[in-house]
Design a protein around this motif. Structure first.
Motif, PDB file in Angstrom:
ATOM      1  N   HIS A 245    -114.263 101.792 -12.943  1.00 31.05           N
ATOM      2  CA  HIS A 245    -115.575 101.458 -13.619  1.00 31.05           C
ATOM      3  C   HIS A 245    -115.025 100.785 -14.943  1.00 31.05           C
ATOM      4  O   HIS A 245    -115.742  99.719 -15.045  1.00 31.05           O
TER       5      HIS A 245
ATOM      6  N   ARG B  55    -112.115  98.961 -15.220  1.00 31.36           N
ATOM      7  CA  ARG B  55    -111.598  97.712 -14.921  1.00 31.36           C
ATOM      8  C   ARG B  55    -112.646  96.665 -14.441  1.00 31.36           C
ATOM      9  O   ARG B  55    -112.800  95.572 -14.898  1.00 31.36           O
ATOM     10  N   SER B  56    -113.611  97.236 -13.610  1.00 32.73           N
ATOM     11  CA  SER B  56    -114.850  96.296 -13.313  1.00 32.73           C
ATOM     12  C   SER B  56    -115.605  95.832 -14.521  1.00 32.73           C
ATOM     13  O   SER B  56    -115.932  94.632 -14.551  1.00 32.73           O
ATOM     14  N   ARG B  57    -115.937  96.747 -15.376  1.00 34.24           N
ATOM     15  CA  ARG B  57    -116.896  96.322 -16.544  1.00 34.24           C
ATOM     16  C   ARG B  57    -115.937  95.419 -17.279  1.00 34.24           C
ATOM     17  O   ARG B  57    -116.522  94.412 -17.916  1.00 34.24           O
TER      18      ARG B  57
ATOM     19  N   GLN C 231    -115.874  92.054 -15.795  1.00 38.19           N
ATOM     20  CA  GLN C 231    -117.225  91.429 -16.001  1.00 38.19           C
ATOM     21  C   GLN C 231    -117.720  91.011 -17.290  1.00 38.19           C
ATOM     22  O   GLN C 231    -118.143  89.804 -17.750  1.00 38.19           O
TER      23      GLN C 231
ATOM     24  N   VAL D  58    -108.278  91.496 -11.209  1.00 43.06           N
ATOM     25  CA  VAL D  58    -109.205  92.357 -10.955  1.00 43.06           C
ATOM     26  C   VAL D  58    -109.951  91.833  -9.705  1.00 43.06           C
ATOM     27  O   VAL D  58    -110.443  93.025  -8.843  1.00 43.06           O
ATOM     28  N   THR D  59    -109.977  90.973  -9.340  1.00 45.18           N
ATOM     29  CA  THR D  59    -110.813  90.441  -8.024  1.00 45.18           C
ATOM     30  C   THR D  59    -109.927  91.020  -6.725  1.00 45.18           C
ATOM     31  O   THR D  59    -110.635  90.611  -5.742  1.00 45.18           O
TER      32      THR D  59
ATOM     33  N   ASP E 234    -108.533  93.967  -6.685  1.00 48.01           N
ATOM     34  CA  ASP E 234    -108.503  95.368  -6.998  1.00 48.01           C
ATOM     35  C   ASP E 234    -108.485  96.438  -5.549  1.00 48.01           C
ATOM     36  O   ASP E 234    -109.092  95.950  -4.801  1.00 48.01           O
TER      37      ASP E 234
ATOM     38  N   THR F 203    -114.903  97.385  -7.176  1.00 44.49           N
ATOM     39  CA  THR F 203    -114.388  96.965  -8.339  1.00 44.49           C
ATOM     40  C   THR F 203    -114.167  95.327  -8.187  1.00 44.49           C
ATOM     41  O   THR F 203    -114.445  94.665  -9.039  1.00 44.49           O
TER      42      THR F 203
ATOM     43  N   HIS G 170    -117.610  93.128  -7.714  1.00 45.45           N
ATOM     44  CA  HIS G 170    -118.117  92.997  -8.860  1.00 45.45           C
ATOM     45  C   HIS G 170    -117.518  91.931  -9.891  1.00 45.45           C
ATOM     46  O   HIS G 170    -118.287  91.228 -10.488  1.00 45.45           O
ATOM     47  N   SER G 171    -116.124  91.878  -9.913  1.00 47.06           N
ATOM     48  CA  SER G 171    -115.290  91.258 -10.629  1.00 47.06           C
ATOM     49  C   SER G 171    -115.410  89.563 -10.242  1.00 47.06           C
ATOM     50  O   SER G 171    -115.540  88.716 -10.990  1.00 47.06           O
TER      51      SER G 171
END
Length: 181
Positions: free
Chosen positions: A55, A57-59, A62, A86-87, A89, A94, A97-98
């Motif tokens: 979470h 990493r994703s946030r 973003q 992170v794209t 991941d 995750t 979302h990235s």
């Protein structure tokens, strides 16, 4: 940074998932526009790109993608590889979302736009063997559409159509093309 925004960043660490989500949503809304506090959180977000917590990493990916418009020092030109990583991941949600947010870096300037476009085009070409390749390709086409809608650069539209033509499956070619209708 104002107290309200500081509170939202603190709430991201809350054990209350609803509080975390409310904070996340609020930060996402605030960062639709340029802010003057990006560097107050920039380094912390960069660290969170490699957190054990998916979470975080994703946030982080973003938020940094959104904060690129608030980056007069153009740090993103150097930091982009960490965000881009992170794209890929191991947690697909995750990664997704990235990937769905990364187009926003292209709003920060011409160099950033070119960098994002080149990476998205290369990923479209090279993701065929990845798990969920059709979703990745869809997100890339959608990201290009989002960027085009903001900057009205016809080269982005042409690139998207060129990428769509490379899709060999008519079903997915049609799905990707629908993004541009």
């Amino acid at each position: 940074m104002d107290e309200r925004t500081r509170h939202y960043f603190a709430e991201l660490q809350s054990s209350d998932k609803n509080a975390q989500y409310e904070a996340y949503s609020s930060i996402m809304k605030i960062t639709e526009e340029e802010v003057d506090w990006a560097y107050e959180v920039w380094d912390q977000l960069k660290e969170e790109l490699t957190s054990k917590d998916p979470h975080k990493r994703s946030r982080a990916a973003q938020f940094l993608s959104r904060l690129a418009i608030s980056d007069p020092e153009q740090r993103m030109l150097e930091d982009f590889p960490q965000v881009w990583e992170v794209t890929y991941d191991k947690k697909f949600v995750t990664a997704r979302h990235s990937l769905q947010a990364i187009w926003r870096i292209g709003l920060a300037g011409e160099k950033q736009k070119e960098m994002v476009i080149l990476h998205l085009a290369a990923r479209f070409d090279n993701c065929v063997d990845e798990k969920h390749a059709t979703l990745i390709r869809f997100d890339i086409i959608q990201g290009l559409r989002n960027l085009y809608d903001k900057v009205q650069d016809e080269a982005i539209k042409q690139l998207a159509f060129d990428l769509i033509e490379k899709e060999e499956d008519p079903k997915y070619q049609k799905k990707y093309a629908a993004v541009w209708k």
